[in-house]
Design an enzyme around this catalytic site. Structure first.
Site, PDB file in Angstrom:
ATOM      1  N   ASN A   7       1.018  -1.189   0.114  1.00  0.00           N
ATOM      2  CA  ASN A   7       0.087   0.102  -0.271  1.00  0.00           C
ATOM      3  C   ASN A   7       1.070   1.170   0.102  1.00  0.00           C
ATOM      4  OD1 ASN A   7      -1.835   2.006   0.435  1.00  0.00           O
ATOM      5  ND2 ASN A   7      -2.830   1.103   2.215  1.00  0.00           N
ATOM      6  N   ARG A  93      -2.414  -2.206  -3.519  1.00  0.00           N
ATOM      7  CA  ARG A  93      -3.772  -1.334  -2.980  1.00  0.00           C
ATOM      8  C   ARG A  93      -3.784  -0.215  -4.058  1.00  0.00           C
ATOM      9  NH1 ARG A  93      -5.192   3.105   0.927  1.00  0.00           N
ATOM     10  NH2 ARG A  93      -7.503   3.401   0.525  1.00  0.00           N
ATOM     11  N   HIS A 183     -13.462   2.491   0.232  1.00  0.00           N
ATOM     12  CA  HIS A 183     -13.242   1.264   1.046  1.00  0.00           C
ATOM     13  C   HIS A 183     -13.854   0.041   0.657  1.00  0.00           C
ATOM     14  CE1 HIS A 183     -13.896   4.436   4.527  1.00  0.00           C
ATOM     15  NE2 HIS A 183     -12.490   4.149   4.493  1.00  0.00           N
ATOM     16  N   ARG A 244     -13.145  15.199   8.206  1.00  0.00           N
ATOM     17  CA  ARG A 244     -13.919  15.590   6.713  1.00  0.00           C
ATOM     18  C   ARG A 244     -15.372  15.827   7.285  1.00  0.00           C
ATOM     19  NH1 ARG A 244     -12.083   9.995   3.473  1.00  0.00           N
ATOM     20  NH2 ARG A 244     -10.528   9.898   4.942  1.00  0.00           N
ATOM     21  N   GLU A 387      -8.184  -5.671   4.875  1.00  0.00           N
ATOM     22  CA  GLU A 387      -7.915  -5.307   3.456  1.00  0.00           C
ATOM     23  C   GLU A 387      -6.667  -6.071   2.837  1.00  0.00           C
ATOM     24  OE1 GLU A 387      -9.428  -0.792   3.032  1.00  0.00           O
ATOM     25  OE2 GLU A 387      -8.728  -1.312   5.271  1.00  0.00           O
TER      26      GLU A 387
END
Ligand code: AMP
Length: 401
Positions: A7, A93, A183, A244, A387
């Site tokens: 990643n 990823r 996601h 956010r 993940e």
């Protein structure tokens, strides 16, 4: 079979070496401050092997970082494999696959071109992901297969009515402006695990997957396919998050920008980095801090958590309506896996649709569990996300053809 999962960020690179068939993790770690003063972390998962914690390793580019990872993995004393030949493939990823990728793909020259085309959709993330792929090719050669696994791919099954914005149609046709969702690897993994836990096939289930962490999104998964999700064209949409803002009236932008003479970059910086539960509470973006501050009497910290939980509850209602029912609700990621009180608050008031929590069973963290009452029509599940394992599983299945 061993898969190296990468990643890559702009100045960092997370890695794991794992066996997708058994789920066994051999080693994991992190390269940080690439291009600056290189810090290397290596955590072998075999007893007796030495951990390296943020040690100095020169990493002027991602290639040296990958080389450092390989050196550690095959190290005579502290490595976990005998040689690089024991790495069967690399899974990367990749944040944004646009409309070009609805599943993971073997990386070819053609795929690299298509990845470059996706850069405008994720200018902060995709270039780093591409750099990570190029670094692996440079260090490992072209013979080790590499696979790209996209955060957006799982959501490519959404129908147009869910992914379109009510803007002039040409912005979709010419500029690819639509909901993509993120996601996806996490939502896919936990929905597959949910089916396994319930002893059903994914095709038989209507699921609502709540990935609640620093970034949060909720996804409706009908018959194993994403049919709606709360993040949008970018990960700024949907729930209020750590920093956010989530969804808001676009008219607010004009009002604030005019009033405070702000340009769009300043405005977006506020929406991405100074809003969410951090902005509302003025305390922290971390839900643990908010819980503690609220206990100490800070009302705005309580309000921020309330707003977040209320947002998740509304999405659960909306997605149950969208799918015409729901068999199970899944909680995952930092908050979903750890905060019993937030899970209870989110699920409270949903009894009308068949959700009945078991407060005792809910008193659990970080492991797979059914947290609804035995007679709850809708099952509520806690499923830790993984993940990296999902990326390794996808990579293995593509490499095996
Ligand atoms: P993630 O982005 O999935 O790593 O999740 C990070 C978020 O999970 C942070 O806001 C943490 O505060 C939150 N988190 C972790 N543990 C707990 C906990 N025990 N209670 C509440 N929130 C938690």
């Amino acid at each position: 079979m061993n898969i190296l999962v990468i990643n890559a960020g702009s100045s960092s690179l997370k890695y794991q070496l794992l066996n997708p068939e058994t789920g066994v993790l051999l080693a994991k770690g992190l390269c940080e401050r690439i291009g600056i003063d290189g810090k290397f972390t290596y955590k072998p998962q075999i007893e007796g092997k030495q951990v390296l914690d943020a040690v100095d390793v020169a990493m002027p580019t991602h290639s040296e970082a990958i080389q450092a990872v390989l050196n550690a993995l095959v190290d005579k004393d502290n490595g976990v494999i005998g040689s690089m030949k024991e790495i069967d493939a690399v899974g990367h990823r990749v944040v944004h696959g646009g409309e070009a990728f609805n599943k993971s793909v073997l990386i070819t020259d053609e795929v690299m071109k298509a990845l470059e085309d996706c850069i405008p959709l994720a200018p902060l993330h995709n270039p780093a992901n591409i750099t990570g792929i190029n670094a692996c090719t440079a260090v490992m050669g072209k013979d080790v297969p590499q696979v790209a696994v996209f955060d957006t791919a799982f959501h490519q099954t959404m129908p147009a009515k869910a992914y379109m914005y009510a803007l002039p149609y040409e912005y979709y046709e010419n500029d690819k402006v639509r909901r993509y969702g993120f996601h996806g690897t996490s939502h896919k993994y936990v929905s597959q695990r949910a089916a396994a836990m319930l002893g059903k096939k994914p095709e038989e289930l209507k699921l609502i997957s709540c990935h609640l962490g620093n970034g949060s999104s909720v996804t409706a998964v009908d018959g194993g396919k994403s049919v709606d999700t709360s993040m949008g064209f970018t990960p700024l949409a949907g729930l209020p998050m750590g920093t956010r803002a989530g969804d808001l009236d676009a008219g607010i932008l004009q009002y604030l920008m005019n009033k405070y003479d702000m340009n769009i970059d300043t405005m977006l910086d506020i929406l991405n980095k100074k809003s969410g539960v951090q902005g509302v509470s003025g305390v922290s973006s971390d839900f643990r801090d908010l819980e503690n501050a609220h206990k100490d009497g800070n009302e705005r910290a309580g309000l921020a958590v309330d707003m977040f939980n209320y947002g998740v509850k509304k999405l659960i209602g909306a997605y149950a309506a969208a799918m015409g029912g729901v068999d199970a609700i899944i909680f995952t990621a930092g908050v979903g896996e750890n905060s019993a009180s937030q899970r209870l608050d989110i699920a409270s008031g949903l009894e009308f649709m068949g959700v009945k929590m078991d407060a005792e069973a809910n008193n659990v963290r970080g492991k797979e569990a059914v947290i609804s009452a035995a007679d709850s029509k809708v099952k509520v599940l806690l499923i830790p996300t993984n993940e990296e394992l999902m990326i390794a599983m996808d990579t293995a299945s593509i490499v095996k053809g």
